[in-house]
Enzyme design. Structure first.
Site, PDB file in Angstrom:
ATOM      1  N   ARG A   1       0.818  -1.157   0.063  1.00  0.00           N
ATOM      2  CA  ARG A   1      -0.106  -0.128   0.000  1.00  0.00           C
ATOM      3  C   ARG A   1       0.847   1.457  -0.146  1.00  0.00           C
ATOM      4  O   ARG A   1       1.423   1.482   1.035  1.00  0.00           O
ATOM      5  CB  ARG A   1      -0.867  -0.004   1.221  1.00  0.00           C
TER       6      ARG A   1
ATOM      7  N   ASP B   1      -3.974   2.863  13.645  1.00  0.00           N
ATOM      8  CA  ASP B   1      -2.947   3.688  12.837  1.00  0.00           C
ATOM      9  C   ASP B   1      -3.593   5.024  12.638  1.00  0.00           C
ATOM     10  O   ASP B   1      -4.286   5.639  13.505  1.00  0.00           O
ATOM     11  CB  ASP B   1      -2.735   2.935  11.532  1.00  0.00           C
TER      12      ASP B   1
END
Length: 532
Positions: A162, A446
């Protein structure tokens, strides 16, 4: 060459990644695509303002033919047919990468985005680790002498990397004096160094694409992919991409996003936490009906979240694409097994709902959760690798359902406000130290967590919300007082040195963006200026 690395050697072996040839490729990507990227970012702001003025989003009339059309994405390659459990986490340090690859998950989302602070060392080390992993040579020895290596007794997780979203720059690579586009740096270095090796391994360069807000941004990625494959002499369609539907405008353009990427598309993912962040951000000044209750009380069973996930499954399976479920962020706490057991039951219920809804797999943030997720999907899938055959013709989702934020159960409380400020500072501090995946209260958090937290605070101030548990109105003065108290609490938890280096600047940054009259689109943009 017009491209310059401000620090050409941020770590040992950096020269293996920052080669003349690799940097020339990144420079070419930038020169071809940065201008369009800049135009698309400007278009985001203009559209957001139009939506704020009306409080409305809707499906696009100009792309009705795409939604009505009879088309499908390219069939999935063999390596991506079975994605029933996906492990997520940063690609650096090497120990975490090895543990993810060895976890027993079908796929590892190797994250250079929300779970990784984009220090220059982290960026370069992530690419180096992914290259070594593709070659089968990734290993690590701890200071205590413990050795970590890739398992040979079972398959490794298939890597889906990603890169950063379109909005983030890379200040350590300058092209004609201009900062490079972070997404193109991450993709470019990874693709250049790893793509051919992955093809030789029987896999391929696979990507998760974050933070997109519409189909034109997907079109840009597709143009990048077409150029990159030609540049390295790889067949078109070698790249496969799964798009995170984690912004509210993208939820109205799922068909269109898949269509733009159809030769390279693999699926869509329900990025639930960033999706909530996007709703807050998009409708932050649209009135009280768009104020969400305390973050912890917003469940996936809320009507507007059910509409989003059911539309995603229906859209994906209609188009032959995989529907990937959301994050289970629990971290086992061996000192409190009863807490862990209760958390695992919530995870099991969450994954069971996803599997029964038709999702083809889901995310976990810790290796100990892999067996739970796999067991749930095994029970539904049996010997099938996925459930693309599960169509959802009964699902019909309207714009009103997607925007029905007011139906969410829960209250806005002072305890929730306090938790938001604590988490925003705690996460940002650890992010500033170079670690983007942070354990807070037995959850692996996150950047999305901090983004929701600080955005809720800003929105509550803006709307002068009255807190259900105390009757206090959310004002700048109240937020300043609670932030000061939570910052002091963190000082007692982390010690003076860590507090001085990371927590104090984090608290100052959270104060600045929560109390500002102007909303900050991404916390990570000003935070990035505080890291090396």
């Amino acid at each position: 060459m017009a491209i310059t690395a401000t620090d050409p050697r941020p770590m040992d072996r950096a020269e293996e990644i920052l080669t003349t040839e690799a940097l020339a490729f990144v420079e070419e990507l930038h020169s071809r695509f940065a201008g369009t990227r800049n135009e698309l970012l400007a278009a985001r702001s203009a559209k957001r303002q139009r939506v704020a003025d009306t409080g409305r989003l809707d499906f696009l009339p100009e792309t009705q033919d795409v939604r009505d059309g009879d088309w499908q994405v390219a069939p999935a390659p063999a390596a991506l047919q079975d994605r029933r459990v996906e492990m997520t986490g940063p690609a650096a340090p090497a120990k975490m990468a090895i543990n993810a690859l060895n976890s027993g998950a079908k796929v590892w989302l190797a994250d250079l985005e929300d779970a990784s602070t984009p220090t220059w060392r982290n960026v370069v080390e992530s690419i180096l680790n992914l290259r070594d992993a593709a070659r089968g040579t990734l290993s690590y020895t701890s200071d205590e002498g413990k050795e970590y290596s890739l398992r040979t007794d079972a398959p490794l997780a298939v890597v889906v990397a990603r890169p950063r979203g379109w909005h983030l720059p890379e200040k350590h690579l300058l092209i004609n004096g201009e900062r490079a586009v972070g997404a193109l740096v991450d993709f470019g270095l990874h693709f250049f160094h790893v793509a051919k090796q992955l093809v030789e391994n029987g896999q391929g360069p696979y990507y998760y694409l974050p933070k997109m807000e519409g189909y034109l941004e997907a079109r840009l990625w597709n143009e990048v992919f077409v150029f990159a494959q030609d540049y390295l002499g790889l067949p078109q369609g070698t790249i496969r991409a799964t798009v995170l539907i984690e912004t509210i405008p993208a939820a109205f353009e799922m068909d269109e996003i898949l269509y733009e990427l159809r030769d390279h598309a693999s699926g869509l993912n329900a990025g639930r936490w960033d999706y909530l962040f996007s709703i807050i951000k998009y409708f932050r000044d649209a009135g009280g009906e768009f104020v969400l209750p305390d973050r912890a009380s917003v469940a996936m069973t809320a009507p507007f979240m059910r509409a989003y996930t059911e539309l995603l499954v229906k859209t994906c399976h209609k188009r032959g694409a995989f529907a990937m479920g959301g994050m289970a962020a629990v971290i086992p706490n061996r000192r409190h097994p009863e807490v862990t057991e209760a958390a695992f039951e919530k995870v099991r219920a969450d994954k069971t709902r996803e599997a029964n809804d038709g999702f083809d797999g889901s995310w976990v943030a810790h290796p100990d959760l892999v067996p739970t997720c796999r067991e749930v999907f095994d029970a539904v899938l049996g010997n099938r690798p996925n459930q693309l055959d599960k169509q959802r013709p009964e699902v019909s989702v309207t714009a009103e359902q997607l925007l029905d934020v007011a139906s969410a159960q829960g209250q806005v409380t002072e305890s929730g406000l306090r938790l938001n400020l604590y988490v925003a500072v705690a996460y940002t501090a650890v992010w500033l130290s170079g670690n983007g995946a942070v354990a807070i209260h037995n959850l692996m958090e996150d950047a999305a967590t901090a983004e929701i937290s600080r955005s809720q605070v800003w929105q509550q101030i803006r709307n002068k919300f009255v807190l259900a548990d105390t009757g206090n109105t959310v004002t700048r003065e109240l937020v300043e007082r609670i932030l000061s108290e939570e910052t002091e609490r963190l000082r007692t938890e982390v010690g003076d040195e860590a507090f001085r280096r990371y927590y104090k600047p984090a608290s100052e940054l959270i104060a600045e963006i929560c109390l500002s009259e102007d909303y900050t689109d991404f916390l990570t943009i000003p935070a990035y200026e505080l890291v090396d």
